[in-house]
Scaffold this motif. Structure first.
Motif, PDB file in Angstrom:
ATOM      1  N   GLU A 130       0.830  -1.208   0.000  1.00  0.00           N
ATOM      2  CA  GLU A 130       0.000   0.000   0.000  1.00  0.00           C
ATOM      3  C   GLU A 130       0.867   1.262   0.000  1.00  0.00           C
ATOM      4  OE1 GLU A 130      -3.067   0.308  -0.499  1.00  0.00           O
ATOM      5  OE2 GLU A 130      -4.241  -1.319   0.362  1.00  0.00           O
ATOM      6  N   LYS A 131       1.952   1.225   0.748  1.00  0.00           N
ATOM      7  CA  LYS A 131       2.853   2.379   0.795  1.00  0.00           C
ATOM      8  C   LYS A 131       3.482   2.627  -0.577  1.00  0.00           C
ATOM      9  CE  LYS A 131       7.118   4.257   1.789  1.00  0.00           C
ATOM     10  NZ  LYS A 131       8.424   4.090   1.110  1.00  0.00           N
ATOM     11  N   SER A 132       3.874   1.548  -1.257  1.00  0.00           N
ATOM     12  CA  SER A 132       4.463   1.687  -2.601  1.00  0.00           C
ATOM     13  C   SER A 132       3.448   2.209  -3.603  1.00  0.00           C
ATOM     14  CB  SER A 132       5.023   0.335  -3.062  1.00  0.00           C
ATOM     15  OG  SER A 132       6.080  -0.079  -2.227  1.00  0.00           O
ATOM     16  N   LEU A 133       2.212   1.723  -3.518  1.00  0.00           N
ATOM     17  CA  LEU A 133       1.157   2.229  -4.404  1.00  0.00           C
ATOM     18  C   LEU A 133       0.913   3.713  -4.150  1.00  0.00           C
ATOM     19  CD1 LEU A 133      -1.338  -0.751  -4.328  1.00  0.00           C
ATOM     20  CD2 LEU A 133      -0.304   0.216  -6.381  1.00  0.00           C
ATOM     21  N   GLY A 134       0.953   4.107  -2.872  1.00  0.00           N
ATOM     22  CA  GLY A 134       0.797   5.520  -2.540  1.00  0.00           C
ATOM     23  C   GLY A 134       1.894   6.359  -3.155  1.00  0.00           C
ATOM     24  N   ALA A 146      -3.349   8.583  -3.377  1.00  0.00           N
ATOM     25  CA  ALA A 146      -2.114   8.381  -2.626  1.00  0.00           C
ATOM     26  C   ALA A 146      -2.393   8.399  -1.123  1.00  0.00           C
ATOM     27  CB  ALA A 146      -1.100   9.464  -2.984  1.00  0.00           C
ATOM     28  N   THR A 147      -3.221   9.339  -0.691  1.00  0.00           N
ATOM     29  CA  THR A 147      -3.563   9.445   0.728  1.00  0.00           C
ATOM     30  C   THR A 147      -4.261   8.189   1.219  1.00  0.00           C
ATOM     31  OG1 THR A 147      -3.776  11.850   0.562  1.00  0.00           O
ATOM     32  CG2 THR A 147      -4.834  10.795   2.439  1.00  0.00           C
ATOM     33  N   ILE A 148      -5.199   7.680   0.410  1.00  0.00           N
ATOM     34  CA  ILE A 148      -5.923   6.460   0.787  1.00  0.00           C
ATOM     35  C   ILE A 148      -4.954   5.289   0.948  1.00  0.00           C
ATOM     36  CG2 ILE A 148      -7.575   4.728  -0.027  1.00  0.00           C
ATOM     37  CD1 ILE A 148      -9.110   7.080  -1.363  1.00  0.00           C
ATOM     38  N   SER A 149      -4.028   5.140  -0.014  1.00  0.00           N
ATOM     39  CA  SER A 149      -3.074   4.028   0.044  1.00  0.00           C
ATOM     40  C   SER A 149      -2.167   4.131   1.260  1.00  0.00           C
ATOM     41  CB  SER A 149      -2.228   3.997  -1.236  1.00  0.00           C
ATOM     42  OG  SER A 149      -3.010   3.573  -2.330  1.00  0.00           O
ATOM     43  N   HIS A 150      -1.679   5.343   1.533  1.00  0.00           N
ATOM     44  CA  HIS A 150      -0.790   5.515   2.693  1.00  0.00           C
ATOM     45  C   HIS A 150      -1.531   5.242   4.002  1.00  0.00           C
ATOM     46  CE1 HIS A 150       2.571   6.682   0.334  1.00  0.00           C
ATOM     47  NE2 HIS A 150       2.064   7.829  -0.071  1.00  0.00           N
ATOM     48  N   LYS A 151      -2.774   5.673   4.081  1.00  0.00           N
ATOM     49  CA  LYS A 151      -3.560   5.403   5.292  1.00  0.00           C
ATOM     50  C   LYS A 151      -3.836   3.904   5.443  1.00  0.00           C
ATOM     51  CE  LYS A 151      -5.714   9.923   5.981  1.00  0.00           C
ATOM     52  NZ  LYS A 151      -6.969  10.703   6.034  1.00  0.00           N
ATOM     53  N   ASN A 152      -4.055   3.227   4.307  1.00  0.00           N
ATOM     54  CA  ASN A 152      -4.212   1.764   4.358  1.00  0.00           C
ATOM     55  C   ASN A 152      -2.936   1.098   4.865  1.00  0.00           C
ATOM     56  OD1 ASN A 152      -6.824   1.829   3.406  1.00  0.00           O
ATOM     57  ND2 ASN A 152      -6.255   1.464   1.270  1.00  0.00           N
ATOM     58  N   ALA A 153      -1.797   1.644   4.435  1.00  0.00           N
ATOM     59  CA  ALA A 153      -0.505   1.117   4.879  1.00  0.00           C
ATOM     60  C   ALA A 153      -0.347   1.291   6.388  1.00  0.00           C
ATOM     61  CB  ALA A 153       0.632   1.823   4.152  1.00  0.00           C
ATOM     62  N   ILE A 154      -0.735   2.455   6.897  1.00  0.00           N
ATOM     63  CA  ILE A 154      -0.650   2.731   8.337  1.00  0.00           C
ATOM     64  C   ILE A 154      -1.563   1.786   9.115  1.00  0.00           C
ATOM     65  CG2 ILE A 154      -1.180   4.447  10.124  1.00  0.00           C
ATOM     66  CD1 ILE A 154      -0.335   6.591   8.007  1.00  0.00           C
ATOM     67  N   LYS A 155      -2.776   1.593   8.608  1.00  0.00           N
ATOM     68  CA  LYS A 155      -3.746   0.718   9.271  1.00  0.00           C
ATOM     69  C   LYS A 155      -3.218  -0.717   9.368  1.00  0.00           C
ATOM     70  CE  LYS A 155      -8.553  -0.846   8.953  1.00  0.00           C
ATOM     71  NZ  LYS A 155      -9.812  -0.786   8.166  1.00  0.00           N
ATOM     72  N   ALA A 156      -2.640  -1.214   8.262  1.00  0.00           N
ATOM     73  CA  ALA A 156      -2.098  -2.582   8.265  1.00  0.00           C
ATOM     74  C   ALA A 156      -0.926  -2.696   9.233  1.00  0.00           C
ATOM     75  CB  ALA A 156      -1.661  -2.967   6.850  1.00  0.00           C
ATOM     76  N   ALA A 157      -0.072  -1.672   9.258  1.00  0.00           N
ATOM     77  CA  ALA A 157       1.088  -1.688  10.157  1.00  0.00           C
ATOM     78  C   ALA A 157       0.650  -1.688  11.612  1.00  0.00           C
ATOM     79  CB  ALA A 157       1.985  -0.490   9.866  1.00  0.00           C
ATOM     80  N   LYS A 158      -0.371  -0.894  11.917  1.00  0.00           N
ATOM     81  CA  LYS A 158      -0.867  -0.830  13.294  1.00  0.00           C
ATOM     82  C   LYS A 158      -1.488  -2.151  13.724  1.00  0.00           C
ATOM     83  CE  LYS A 158      -1.672   4.127  13.903  1.00  0.00           C
ATOM     84  NZ  LYS A 158      -2.676   5.191  14.133  1.00  0.00           N
ATOM     85  N   THR A 159      -2.064  -2.871  12.769  1.00  0.00           N
ATOM     86  CA  THR A 159      -2.684  -4.160  13.086  1.00  0.00           C
ATOM     87  C   THR A 159      -1.673  -5.126  13.701  1.00  0.00           C
ATOM     88  OG1 THR A 159      -4.262  -3.879  11.265  1.00  0.00           O
ATOM     89  CG2 THR A 159      -3.981  -6.118  12.120  1.00  0.00           C
ATOM     90  N   ILE A 160      -0.431  -5.045  13.218  1.00  0.00           N
ATOM     91  CA  ILE A 160       0.616  -5.948  13.738  1.00  0.00           C
ATOM     92  C   ILE A 160       1.622  -5.184  14.593  1.00  0.00           C
ATOM     93  CG2 ILE A 160       0.420  -7.677  11.919  1.00  0.00           C
ATOM     94  CD1 ILE A 160       2.777  -6.288  10.504  1.00  0.00           C
ATOM     95  N   ASN A 164       7.994   0.592  12.417  1.00  0.00           N
ATOM     96  CA  ASN A 164       8.789   1.041  11.268  1.00  0.00           C
ATOM     97  C   ASN A 164       7.943   1.203  10.015  1.00  0.00           C
ATOM     98  OD1 ASN A 164      11.400   1.506  12.219  1.00  0.00           O
ATOM     99  ND2 ASN A 164      11.847  -0.686  12.305  1.00  0.00           N
ATOM    100  N   LEU A 165       7.077   0.212   9.760  1.00  0.00           N
ATOM    101  CA  LEU A 165       6.196   0.316   8.588  1.00  0.00           C
ATOM    102  C   LEU A 165       5.229   1.488   8.735  1.00  0.00           C
ATOM    103  CD1 LEU A 165       5.342  -3.426   7.837  1.00  0.00           C
ATOM    104  CD2 LEU A 165       6.827  -1.907   6.532  1.00  0.00           C
ATOM    105  N   GLU A 166       4.744   1.682   9.943  1.00  0.00           N
ATOM    106  CA  GLU A 166       3.833   2.796  10.214  1.00  0.00           C
ATOM    107  C   GLU A 166       4.510   4.126   9.906  1.00  0.00           C
ATOM    108  OE1 GLU A 166       1.645   4.786  14.118  1.00  0.00           O
ATOM    109  OE2 GLU A 166       2.324   2.705  14.204  1.00  0.00           O
ATOM    110  N   SER A 167       5.732   4.284  10.388  1.00  0.00           N
ATOM    111  CA  SER A 167       6.434   5.555  10.191  1.00  0.00           C
ATOM    112  C   SER A 167       6.831   5.763   8.732  1.00  0.00           C
ATOM    113  CB  SER A 167       7.672   5.619  11.086  1.00  0.00           C
ATOM    114  OG  SER A 167       8.555   4.557  10.797  1.00  0.00           O
ATOM    115  N   ASN A 168       7.103   4.670   7.981  1.00  0.00           N
ATOM    116  CA  ASN A 168       7.419   4.801   6.557  1.00  0.00           C
ATOM    117  C   ASN A 168       6.289   5.498   5.803  1.00  0.00           C
ATOM    118  OD1 ASN A 168       9.819   3.494   6.973  1.00  0.00           O
ATOM    119  ND2 ASN A 168       9.124   1.515   6.199  1.00  0.00           N
ATOM    120  N   ALA A 169       5.059   5.110   6.131  1.00  0.00           N
ATOM    121  CA  ALA A 169       3.899   5.719   5.467  1.00  0.00           C
ATOM    122  C   ALA A 169       3.723   7.177   5.891  1.00  0.00           C
ATOM    123  CB  ALA A 169       2.644   4.914   5.769  1.00  0.00           C
TER     124      ALA A 169
END
Length: 729
Positions: A130-134, A146-160, A164-169
């Motif tokens: 999701e971060k790469s798509l953003g 782009a905003t939607i993809s980055h927020k999806n990336a943050i949501k997935a990172a927070k799930t686990i 680091n993945l959260e901050s990348n987005a």
């Protein structure tokens, strides 16, 4: 072989962990793992090693090597039928494509990988995709997607909980907020990203986060701070061998120099970045750098160089952003919509299943309610005859018969308690039980309770003692039936499980006020006690524990569960202390409202007041009808008997009655409809008090008909309650 596998997996895990601050070591460790795989012919681990090596080559700008390794990975993973491995390889290939000049294939491979990762709930890689798509959308100028993809990336990172993945987005999202003039928000999340990177010691990620803060400072014209951050970011990327980050840093630093009129420094810096872009085909930054050079030469009035770089910029941009490419990228939206529709269909299916389950639960509840009603009526009806006859006999018995009659009364009462436990448990479980508060002379009530259970205690060879606080108020508003049920279960259990010694009921005040008292109830015994591991279990439904000599005790195993639920209805809780082999103490506190003293009723005066009255009795059971008529005749009441609701309705049109006692379950016409007829049709008894006499504990819950009755009395009849109702109504 297993030892080799363990060693290879350990090497690969370490290489992936250190990638954030030592890519050279990551590559070295992975090459060692790869050589071990080749020697041992471990194709699954070989494919995994190639996939990780492909990732590290892509990061360091060795795009051709990365691409070739990814192709080998896909071939191996396909042979192994390893779907997630294929997704990993496609993710690496996507990185190669979108970092060079092929955004459309980058998007296609990212989508392929994302679909597989979602199928396996692989939130780590979902976040990466999701971060790469953003990133791709942001570069294409579509900030919303782009905003939607980055927020999806943050949501997935927070799930686990992957910081680091959260901050990348956050880094990329911050850049979008800057473009939309949301500077405060951009600064807030980039500072958050830096804090995370420092905490996790992700050196490579920290460089990108510092670069993000530099962009915020540049936008705010804080040039000194921005320059410092850009230089720090470039220094880290240089040490890490992160070519994309290096090219990005040079480009933005050159823009800063251009804005501050340091033209030569701007040209020198952007040229460094452009050289990296040409050498490693980093089209993402190449386009921006060419446009910056065009702007610089235009500012210098160098028309020849300005035109040259403008043509280079347009050619590069056209190679990437032609109509066909955008069409392919737009297909991502179609795929997302299709996935969304699929998810909605799945959710709808889940909803249907839940509704079906809910319907089944409701049906089960109705079946339970019907069983409750039937069981209540079929068992309590014959018990009504037993208990009523026993009560009537005790009033006129000879001394030599009294012991037998008392035993009969106790046994019938005990059987009724077991039945009540089962029925009340079902009502509590269905949420259909409520409290009925009435004024009660408290000490008299407790003394009567004590007398009731003295017989059972004596039968068991122990003492039952009652200790009352002298400060107890004379009259409280309580649900005497429910409190009796609580105390009855606790005292009965205490007596059952105590072979010698005593059972004590202590009732004392622990808090006083003008309106209420907080009263403590404590039942203690010197019985067998309860083992520590069983203390929680005793409050479970149908729970029966064995004592020390495995003697089985009678009962349904519901008493304590019911006590717990009724006490909770009073907004309180039951507590237990027990020592195995020495005894137990059960206690609870109730807030009791003080009320005016209820005047003691003279029983002889009551009978005088109702003597000479005329009652219509609707009862289909011949034995119960006979007993009721005999009881009522003792009170001087004339009874007219109807064997069903239809006859009762007809009699109500012919004679005026003082009271009507109406059984509910009767043939031809039941008591509900008969009461409705009497209340609504023209007759002589539309205003006559009607009392429901029923063995069905759910009868008064019938909202369609219960307003036609003045009150309900459960069988077996509580004679004194019926007597009082007839007098005061």
């Amino acid at each position: 072989m297993q030892e080799t596998r363990t060693k290879i997996n350990s090497l690969l895990e370490e290489s992936y962990a250190v990638r954030i601050n030592n890519l050279k070591k990551s590559i070295s460790l992975t090459n060692i793992a790869l050589s071990l795989c080749v020697k041992s012919s471990l194709n699954d681990l070989k494919a995994k090693s190639l996939s990780q090596l492909s990732l590290y080559y892509m990061i360091t700008g060795k795009y051709d090597e990365s691409y070739n390794l990814s192709q080998k990975c896909i071939t191996l993973f396909e042979k192994l039928k390893d779907e997630k491995g294929i997704a990993d390889a496609k993710y690496n290939m996507a990185g190669f494509y979108y970092r060079t000049n092929n955004f459309q294939l980058g998007v296609v491979f990212l989508i392929d990988a994302l679909i597989i990762y979602k199928k396996h709930n692989d939130y780590h890689n979902i976040s990466r995709c999701e971060k790469s798509l953003g990133t791709v959308y942001g570069f294409c100028g579509d900030d919303d997607k782009a905003t939607i993809s980055h927020k999806n990336a943050i949501k997935a990172a927070k799930t686990i909980n992957d910081l680091n993945l959260e901050s990348n987005a956050y880094n990329n999202l911050s850049g979008i907020y800057i473009k939309n003039n949301q500077v405060d928000l951009a600064l807030e999340i980039i500072e958050k990203s830096i804090a995370i990177k420092e905490k996790t010691e992700d050196t490579r990620g920290l460089a990108f986060a510092i670069y993000g803060r530099a962009k915020v400072n540049l936008f705010q014209k804080k040039y000194d701070k921005a320059e410092k951050d850009f230089l720090e970011s470039i220094d880290i990327h240089t040490k890490m061998g992160e070519l994309l980050g290096l090219a990005m840093g040079y480009n933005k630093l050159a823009k800063l120099y251009f804005e501050t009129n340091k033209i030569d420094l701007a040209k020198k810096t952007v040229t460094k970045g452009l050289e990296i872009c040409y050498l490693f085909n980093i089209s993402l930054i190449k386009i921006k750098s060419l446009y910056l050079l065009y702007s610089i030469f235009k500012f210098e009035n160098n028309e020849e160089q300005a035109l040259r770089h403008l043509e280079l910029y347009l050619t590069e941009k056209e190679s990437i952003f032609n109509a066909q490419n955008f069409k392919i990228i737009e297909n991502y939206d179609l795929l997302v919509r299709m996935q969304t529709m699929q998810k909605e269909a799945e959710h709808q299916q889940e909803k249907t299943i839940l509704i079906t389950k809910s319907t089944k639960i409701e049906q089960a509840a109705r079946v339970r309610q019907e069983f409750l009603s039937t069981m209540s009526h079929e068992i309590r009806t014959p018990l009504n005859a037993v208990t009523t006859i026993a009560t009537m006999l005790s009033e006129n018995s000879h001394i030599e018969d009294k012991t037998l009659i008392d035993s009969l009364k106790f046994s019938s009462h005990h059987l009724m308690q077991i039945i009540n436990d089962i029925l009340d448990f079902t009502k509590l479980d269905l949420g259909k039980m409520s409290l009925d508060f009435q004024p009660v002379i408290f000490k008299t009530y407790l003394e009567n309770f004590w007398k009731t259970y003295q017989f059972q205690a004596k039968e068991n060879g122990i003492d039952f003692k009652l200790n009352l606080d002298e400060n107890l108020y004379n009259c409280y508003s309580i649900d005497a039936t429910k409190i009796t049920q609580i105390l009855g279960n606790l005292v009965t259990n205490a007596i059952k499980f105590t072979d010698k010694g005593n059972v004590i009921l202590d009732v004392k005040i622990i808090q006083q006020s003008n309106e209420f008292d907080l009263v403590s109830f404590k039942v203690s015994d010197t019985g067998i006690g309860i083992e520590k591991e069983n203390l929680e279990q005793i409050f479970e439904s149908f729970s029966q524990l064995k004592n020390g000599i495995n003697r089985k005790k009678d009962g349904a195993g519901l008493g304590l569960s019911i006590c717990k639920k009724i006490i909770e209805l009073h907004d309180s809780e039951i507590k237990i202390e027990s020592v195995f082999g020495k005894g137990s103490v059960f206690s609870f506190d109730l807030k009791l409202n003080k009320v005016q003293i209820v005047k003691q009723v003279n029983q002889e005066k009551l009978i005088e007041d109702i003597s000479g009255t005329k009652i219509l009795l609707a009862e289909d059971n011949a034995i119960n009808a006979m007993i009721a008529k005999k009881l009522l005749s003792k009170w001087g009441i004339e009874t007219d008997h109807a064997v069903n609701g239809l006859i009762a309705t007809e009699k109500a049109t012919l004679s005026k009655y003082d009271f009507i006692l109406m059984d509910i379950h009767m043939p031809i016409l039941d008591g509900y409809q008969a009461a409705k007829n009497i209340r609504t049709l023209e007759n002589l008894n539309k205003e006559t008090p009607i009392f429901g006499l029923t063995a069905d504990i759910s009868a008064k819950d019938n909202e369609e008909y219960n307003h036609f009755f003045n009150d309900f009395f459960l069988k077996p009849l509580e004679i004194e309650k019926l007597k009082a109702a007839l007098v005061f109504k």
